[in-house]
Design an enzyme around this catalytic site. Structure first.
Site, short mmCIF file in Angstrom:
data_model
loop_
_atom_site.label_atom_id
_atom_site.label_comp_id
_atom_site.label_asym_id
_atom_site.label_seq_id
_atom_site.Cartn_x
_atom_site.Cartn_y
_atom_site.Cartn_z
N ASP A 9 8.60 1.37 2.05
CA ASP A 9 7.33 1.50 1.34
C ASP A 9 6.22 1.72 2.38
O ASP A 9 6.39 1.40 3.55
CB ASP A 9 7.12 0.19 0.56
N ASP A 11 2.25 1.21 1.84
CA ASP A 11 1.12 0.26 1.84
C ASP A 11 1.61 -1.18 1.76
O ASP A 11 2.34 -1.56 0.84
CB ASP A 11 0.18 0.56 0.67
#
Ligand SMILES: [Mg+2]
Length: 161
Positions: A9, A11
């Site tokens: 991922d 953020d």
């Protein structure tokens, strides 16, 4: 033979989670991430970023700006000797109910097709419930990193976390 990958991922996992980050200047790598990327590179596993960016559909930033943000992130990784193979992003609004927005697995399936990956022997590192849910749906091994999101989860957690 199919390859394994580590899906990561963006953020809250690679860079600090800025709400609808719309400026490359706001990019800030989280501690130890750049070393972690190099470590993964050293064992020859593919590294693929998968990120929800509904700020595009919400009109907060354009795909061109998102491209600049990703270019800067990749440059930062490369300058420290690391490498990411690809970035997949979902630009849609949650209301569009697309197949690519996590926790759906369209981005993982696309990456698997593009890179010849076996999802079941791959890993997914993320900081949110939806990352773990996507990992679980795709059959990847799920790895949760601590963040504001993961700390603020409400119990009960799913049995597979
Ligand atoms: Mg995140």
């Amino acid at each position: 033979m199919l390859n394994k990958a580590v899906f990561v991922d963006r953020d809250g996992t690679i860079v600090k989670d800025v709400v609808y980050c719309s400026n490359p200047d706001d990019l800030d790598f989280l501690p130890t991430v750049l070393d972690g990327i190099k470590l993964l590179n050293s064992v020859g596993i593919r590294l693929i970023v998968v990120t929800n960016q509904s700020g595009v559909a919400r009109g907060i930033f354009t795909e061109e700006t998102l491209g600049k943000i990703h270019k800067k992130m990749l440059a930062g990784i490369i300058s420290q000797g690391g490498q990411v193979d690809a970035i997949y992003y979902c630009p849609h609004h949650p209301d569009e109910k697309c197949h690519c927005r996590k926790p759906n697995i369209g981005m993982l399936e696309q990456a698997a097709q593009d890179w010849g990956l076996d999802l079941k022997s791959s890993y997914f590192i993320g900081d949110k419930f939806l990352d773990m849910e996507a990992a679980n749906k795709a059959g990847c091994k799920a790895i949760l990193v601590p963040s504001e999101s993961s700390r603020n989860w409400r119990y009960p957690r799913p049995h597979w976390i």
